[in-house]
Design an enzyme around this catalytic site. Structure first.
Site, PDB file in Angstrom:
ATOM      1  N   ARG A 107       0.819  -1.219   0.000  1.00  0.00           N
ATOM      2  CA  ARG A 107       0.000   0.000   0.000  1.00  0.00           C
ATOM      3  C   ARG A 107       0.850   1.266   0.000  1.00  0.00           C
ATOM      4  O   ARG A 107       0.359   2.346  -0.303  1.00  0.00           O
ATOM      5  CB  ARG A 107      -0.962  -0.013   1.199  1.00  0.00           C
ATOM      6  CG  ARG A 107      -2.286   0.666   0.883  1.00  0.00           C
ATOM      7  CD  ARG A 107      -3.199   0.806   2.077  1.00  0.00           C
ATOM      8  NE  ARG A 107      -3.500  -0.431   2.744  1.00  0.00           N
ATOM      9  CZ  ARG A 107      -3.131  -0.723   4.005  1.00  0.00           C
ATOM     10  NH1 ARG A 107      -2.431   0.136   4.713  1.00  0.00           N
ATOM     11  NH2 ARG A 107      -3.457  -1.872   4.542  1.00  0.00           N
ATOM     12  N   TYR A 161     -14.119  22.181 -11.957  1.00  0.00           N
ATOM     13  CA  TYR A 161     -14.478  20.904 -12.580  1.00  0.00           C
ATOM     14  C   TYR A 161     -15.717  20.337 -11.865  1.00  0.00           C
ATOM     15  O   TYR A 161     -15.743  20.310 -10.629  1.00  0.00           O
ATOM     16  CB  TYR A 161     -13.267  19.988 -12.388  1.00  0.00           C
ATOM     17  CG  TYR A 161     -13.344  18.617 -12.960  1.00  0.00           C
ATOM     18  CD1 TYR A 161     -13.500  18.409 -14.321  1.00  0.00           C
ATOM     19  CD2 TYR A 161     -13.195  17.495 -12.129  1.00  0.00           C
ATOM     20  CE1 TYR A 161     -13.526  17.129 -14.840  1.00  0.00           C
ATOM     21  CE2 TYR A 161     -13.210  16.216 -12.646  1.00  0.00           C
ATOM     22  CZ  TYR A 161     -13.383  16.041 -14.006  1.00  0.00           C
ATOM     23  OH  TYR A 161     -13.406  14.771 -14.512  1.00  0.00           O
ATOM     24  N   LYS A 182      -4.650  12.963 -17.770  1.00  0.00           N
ATOM     25  CA  LYS A 182      -4.617  13.855 -18.919  1.00  0.00           C
ATOM     26  C   LYS A 182      -3.215  13.859 -19.547  1.00  0.00           C
ATOM     27  O   LYS A 182      -2.863  12.922 -20.208  1.00  0.00           O
ATOM     28  CB  LYS A 182      -5.084  15.250 -18.510  1.00  0.00           C
ATOM     29  CG  LYS A 182      -6.384  15.246 -17.675  1.00  0.00           C
ATOM     30  CD  LYS A 182      -7.609  14.837 -18.465  1.00  0.00           C
ATOM     31  CE  LYS A 182      -8.824  14.452 -17.634  1.00  0.00           C
ATOM     32  NZ  LYS A 182      -9.257  15.421 -16.636  1.00  0.00           N
ATOM     33  N   ASP A 217      -6.121  23.201  -8.617  1.00  0.00           N
ATOM     34  CA  ASP A 217      -6.223  22.133  -9.616  1.00  0.00           C
ATOM     35  C   ASP A 217      -5.471  22.630 -10.841  1.00  0.00           C
ATOM     36  O   ASP A 217      -5.962  23.488 -11.583  1.00  0.00           O
ATOM     37  CB  ASP A 217      -7.697  21.848  -9.931  1.00  0.00           C
ATOM     38  CG  ASP A 217      -7.866  20.719 -10.950  1.00  0.00           C
ATOM     39  OD1 ASP A 217      -6.899  20.433 -11.694  1.00  0.00           O
ATOM     40  OD2 ASP A 217      -8.965  20.131 -11.009  1.00  0.00           O
TER      41      ASP A 217
HETATM   42  C1  LIG Z   1     -10.279  15.341 -15.640  1.00  0.00           C
HETATM   43  C2  LIG Z   1     -10.087  16.367 -14.601  1.00  0.00           C
HETATM   44  C3  LIG Z   1     -10.028  16.025 -13.258  1.00  0.00           C
HETATM   45  C4  LIG Z   1     -10.283  14.634 -12.753  1.00  0.00           C
HETATM   46  O1  LIG Z   1      -9.377  13.710 -13.190  1.00  0.00           O
HETATM   47  P1  LIG Z   1      -9.715  12.139 -13.316  1.00  0.00           P
HETATM   48  O2  LIG Z   1      -8.372  11.565 -13.454  1.00  0.00           O
HETATM   49  O3  LIG Z   1     -10.593  12.013 -14.522  1.00  0.00           O
HETATM   50  O4  LIG Z   1     -10.425  11.737 -12.063  1.00  0.00           O
HETATM   51  C5  LIG Z   1      -9.806  17.030 -12.343  1.00  0.00           C
HETATM   52  N1  LIG Z   1      -9.653  18.307 -12.728  1.00  0.00           N
HETATM   53  C6  LIG Z   1      -9.721  18.672 -14.019  1.00  0.00           C
HETATM   54  C7  LIG Z   1      -9.550  20.104 -14.360  1.00  0.00           C
HETATM   55  C8  LIG Z   1      -9.954  17.722 -14.994  1.00  0.00           C
HETATM   56  O5  LIG Z   1     -10.059  18.094 -16.267  1.00  0.00           O
END
Ligand SMILES: *Cc1c(COP(=O)(O)O)cnc(C)c1O
Length: 412
Positions: free
Chosen positions: A69, A123, A220, A195
């Site tokens: 973990r 988001y 992403k 973020d």
């Molecule tokens: C896609 C996204 C997330 C979440 O990511 P996941 O890996 O899909 O859970 C968070 N913030 C932004 C700005 C995003 O585009």
């Protein structure tokens, strides 16, 4: 990396060298024998004797075998590479998705009775966390206008403990004055979470711009190939210790196979970002000149909303931007999307392939209206484009086909 560098390295070089400790890429007899850390599929880590078993967990240091973990060299190498790319970071925690990373950061910083301030362009799953889980556990979320630092200052109260920023914001791409917002937040003792999925540390070194914790969806650009889900949260020493404690308590771990894929993606991320940024800018410029288009929401484009702040604070961009169409309705916009041949229709972005999703943010805002006050109320529907690595001319021809379908569609 084989040797310790004798001078500070450029970010592009750190992208290549980060996390490649010789003890993770070889054996005791031949340290650093291979380029990449092997995929350590391991739940149990073994101890030489009971004395070591007894003292192992007590040490619980990063980069030491303990139990699955806590990860193993594959995950450690990824976390370390991300830390090396993030100026001001003492460490990086990995999570099974970007949403889990946002949750992990909020959980580390909030307690029942606190108020969370959230930018109105966040988001949607971040908003949902505020509305649902945090609400149920006694944390109140208040949303504020991303473009208005005075409104943010006015929204603060003695119970405010955390602010969640996202710049440029999901879908609508507002750029926030993060240094100014962070200054106000820090004066009141708040923790600033950013973020930073859009720009990443190459385009926006969030911890040096006022963030206490910077979060990314590695799904992403770091993954970059649409084949994995992962998230990260990085911070300086104080907040990293809190992130780490909460991640360990709640059992956050990523698979070594996914960590190896993410590391592979990371090595070429700089090049991919350059290519898609240039392509996105070319397409945004072209779209801005079209009659069908009311507004291009692309901070990298001169004349676009947020461009001045982007120029001041950012050192890079990416291929994600939005386009608001002039009038008509959702059906016309859908005709545009359905006519596209190269753009995949689906969530996510930052992969090697271009994607499109409908843009209709009216239902996902609470502090600010959509369309924005300076827009024509008839201009409501649009598309969000994630530009991949295809030739720009092919993408332009595809969008031309979509715009023709939009023109041919009924609609006011
Ligand atoms: C896609 C996204 C997330 C979440 O990511 P996941 O890996 O899909 O859970 C968070 N913030 C932004 C700005 C995003 O585009």
């Amino acid at each position: 990396m084989a040797k310790t560098p004798s001078r500070p390295l450029h970010p592009a070089t750190r992208l290549v060298t980060g996390g490649r400790r010789s003890e993770w890429t070889g054996t005791a007899a031949q340290p650093g024998a291979v380029v990449n850390p092997p995929v350590y599929r391991a739940s149990t880590h073994l101890y030489p004797d009971t004395a070591a078993l007894k003292t192992g967990p007590a040490k619980n240091e990063d980069g030491r075998f303990y139990y699955g973990r806590r990860g193993a060299p594959t995950q450690w190498a990824l976390a370390e590479a991300l830390t090396e790319m993030e100026p001001g970071a003492a460490g990086t925690m990995l999570y099974p998705s970007g949403v889990a990373a946002i949750f992990g950061a909020l959980l580390a910083a909030l307690r029942p009775g606190d108020v969370l301030l959230m930018t109105d362009n966040a988001y949607e799953p971040s908003r949902a966390l505020g509305r649902a889980w945090l609400h149920e556990f006694g944390v109140e979320t208040r949303w504020f206008d991303p473009q208005d630092p005075a409104a943010f200052a006015a929204a603060l109260c003695p119970r405010s403990k955390v602010v969640l920023l996202e710049s440029p914001g999901s879908l609508t791409m507002e750029v926030q004055d993060i240094p100014a917002l962070a200054e106000v937040a820090h004066a009141q003792g708040l923790c600033v979470i950013v973020d930073n999925t859009w720009a990443g540390p190459l385009g926006f070194p969030a911890l040096t711009m006022g963030a206490d914790i910077t979060v990314m969806s590695l799904t992403k650009h770091v993954g970059g190939h649409s084949d994995l889900m992962m998230g990260s949260a990085a911070a300086g020493p104080e907040w990293y210790a809190k992130l780490r404690r909460m991640a360990q308590l709640t059992g956050q771990v990523v698979s070594p196979d996914d960590a190896a894929l993410a590391l592979r993606g990371l090595r070429t991320m700089g090049l991919r970002l350059q290519q898609e940024t240039a392509a996105a800018l070319a397409l945004a410029e072209w779209l801005a000149g079209r009659d069908e288009v009311a507004r291009v929401l692309c901070p990298m484009l001169p004349g676009s909303p947020g461009h001045a702040l982007w120029q001041r604070d950012f050192t890079g961009g990416c291929g994600l931007f939005s386009v608001v169409l002039r009038g008509k309705d959702a059906a016309a916009r859908n005709a545009l999307i359905d006519a596209l041949e190269l753009f995949g229709i689906g969530y996510s972005w930052g992969g090697f392939e271009s994607l499109v999703t409908p843009l209709d943010p009216a239902g996902t805002r609470s502090a600010t209206p959509w369309p924005l006050p300076d827009m024509d109320p008839a201009d409501r529907f649009g598309v969000r484009l994630s530009i991949g690595l295809e030739a720009v001319e092919d993408l332009k021809a595809d969008l031309e086909r979509g715009l023709a379908a939009w023109r041919g569609a009924e609609g006011a």
